[in-house]
Design a protein around this motif. Structure first.
Motif, mmCIF file in Angstrom:
data_model
loop_
_atom_site.group_PDB
_atom_site.id
_atom_site.type_symbol
_atom_site.label_atom_id
_atom_site.label_comp_id
_atom_site.label_asym_id
_atom_site.label_seq_id
_atom_site.Cartn_x
_atom_site.Cartn_y
_atom_site.Cartn_z
ATOM 1 N N GLN A 1 44.780 30.049 12.265
ATOM 2 C CA GLN A 1 43.420 29.583 12.021
ATOM 3 C C GLN A 1 42.558 30.759 11.568
ATOM 4 O OE1 GLN A 1 41.565 27.832 15.433
ATOM 5 N NE2 GLN A 1 39.648 27.415 14.387
ATOM 6 N N VAL A 2 41.868 30.541 10.450
ATOM 7 C CA VAL A 2 41.037 31.597 9.896
ATOM 8 C C VAL A 2 39.693 31.618 10.619
ATOM 9 C CG1 VAL A 2 39.903 32.468 7.838
ATOM 10 C CG2 VAL A 2 42.123 31.338 7.649
ATOM 11 N N GLN A 3 39.268 32.814 10.986
ATOM 12 C CA GLN A 3 37.963 32.976 11.611
ATOM 13 C C GLN A 3 37.270 34.207 11.063
ATOM 14 O OE1 GLN A 3 38.408 32.954 15.998
ATOM 15 N NE2 GLN A 3 36.945 31.272 15.966
ATOM 16 N N LEU A 4 35.989 34.055 10.762
ATOM 17 C CA LEU A 4 35.115 35.178 10.463
ATOM 18 C C LEU A 4 33.988 35.118 11.489
ATOM 19 C CD1 LEU A 4 34.730 35.045 6.561
ATOM 20 C CD2 LEU A 4 36.302 36.438 7.899
ATOM 21 N N VAL A 5 33.772 36.200 12.194
ATOM 22 C CA VAL A 5 32.761 36.225 13.240
ATOM 23 C C VAL A 5 31.812 37.385 12.999
ATOM 24 C CG1 VAL A 5 32.310 36.368 15.702
ATOM 25 C CG2 VAL A 5 34.362 35.193 14.882
ATOM 26 N N GLU A 6 30.557 37.049 12.759
ATOM 27 C CA GLU A 6 29.539 38.069 12.550
ATOM 28 C C GLU A 6 28.935 38.490 13.883
ATOM 29 O OE1 GLU A 6 29.107 35.114 9.054
ATOM 30 O OE2 GLU A 6 29.382 35.020 11.223
ATOM 31 N N SER A 7 28.522 39.740 13.947
ATOM 32 C CA SER A 7 27.831 40.252 15.123
ATOM 33 C C SER A 7 26.917 41.391 14.696
ATOM 34 C CB SER A 7 28.828 40.725 16.187
ATOM 35 O OG SER A 7 29.611 41.780 15.684
ATOM 36 N N GLY A 8 26.044 41.797 15.618
ATOM 37 C CA GLY A 8 25.181 42.938 15.338
ATOM 38 C C GLY A 8 23.750 42.581 14.994
ATOM 39 N N GLY A 9 23.463 41.305 14.899
ATOM 40 C CA GLY A 9 22.094 40.906 14.606
ATOM 41 C C GLY A 9 21.199 41.086 15.825
ATOM 42 N N GLY A 10 19.914 40.851 15.618
ATOM 43 C CA GLY A 10 18.973 40.964 16.714
ATOM 44 C C GLY A 10 17.569 41.180 16.215
#
Length: 117
Positions: A1-10
């Motif tokens: 299963q393909v996943q792209l997970v963004e992080s670092g916002g705020g």
């Protein structure tokens, strides 16, 4: 299963910096082009920056000189370093991974960036 997970916002003050990450799984990340977009409320999705599998980069005029796109193929992660942030940079930031021989363009769910004092 393909996943792209963004992080670092705020939440960041004007003039501040953030580094967004886009962690990929389920695809051979190193052969994909990674692109960052953003979408502010009531506005169309906006292209920001792209980096090819070979490391070639391209930027939107609105962020050139302030944002830097990069990738770490060992960590299967793309990055967007954002400096000198302005209130008009407030938006949901999403990453995309695609490749000409993959019929599916892969998207993350996005991460919220708010620039405000």
């Amino acid at each position: 299963q393909v996943q792209l997970v963004e992080s670092g916002g705020g939440l960041v003050q004007p003039g501040g910096s953030l580094r967004l990450s886009c962690a990929a799984s389920g695809i051979p990340f190193m052969i994909y082009t990674v692109t960052w977009y953003r979408q502010a409320p009531g506005r169309q999705r906006e292209f920001l920056a792209t980096i090819t599998s070979g490391g070639r980069t391209n930027y939107a005029r609105s962020v050139k000189g302030r944002f830097t796109i990069s990738r770490d193929n060992i960590k299967n992660t793309g990055y967007l370093q954002m400096n000198s942030l302005k209130p008009e940079d407030t938006a949901v930031y999403s990453c995309n991974a695609d490749r000409s021989d993959d019929p599916i363009s892969h998207w993350g769910r996005g991460t919220q960036v708010t620039v405000s004092s």
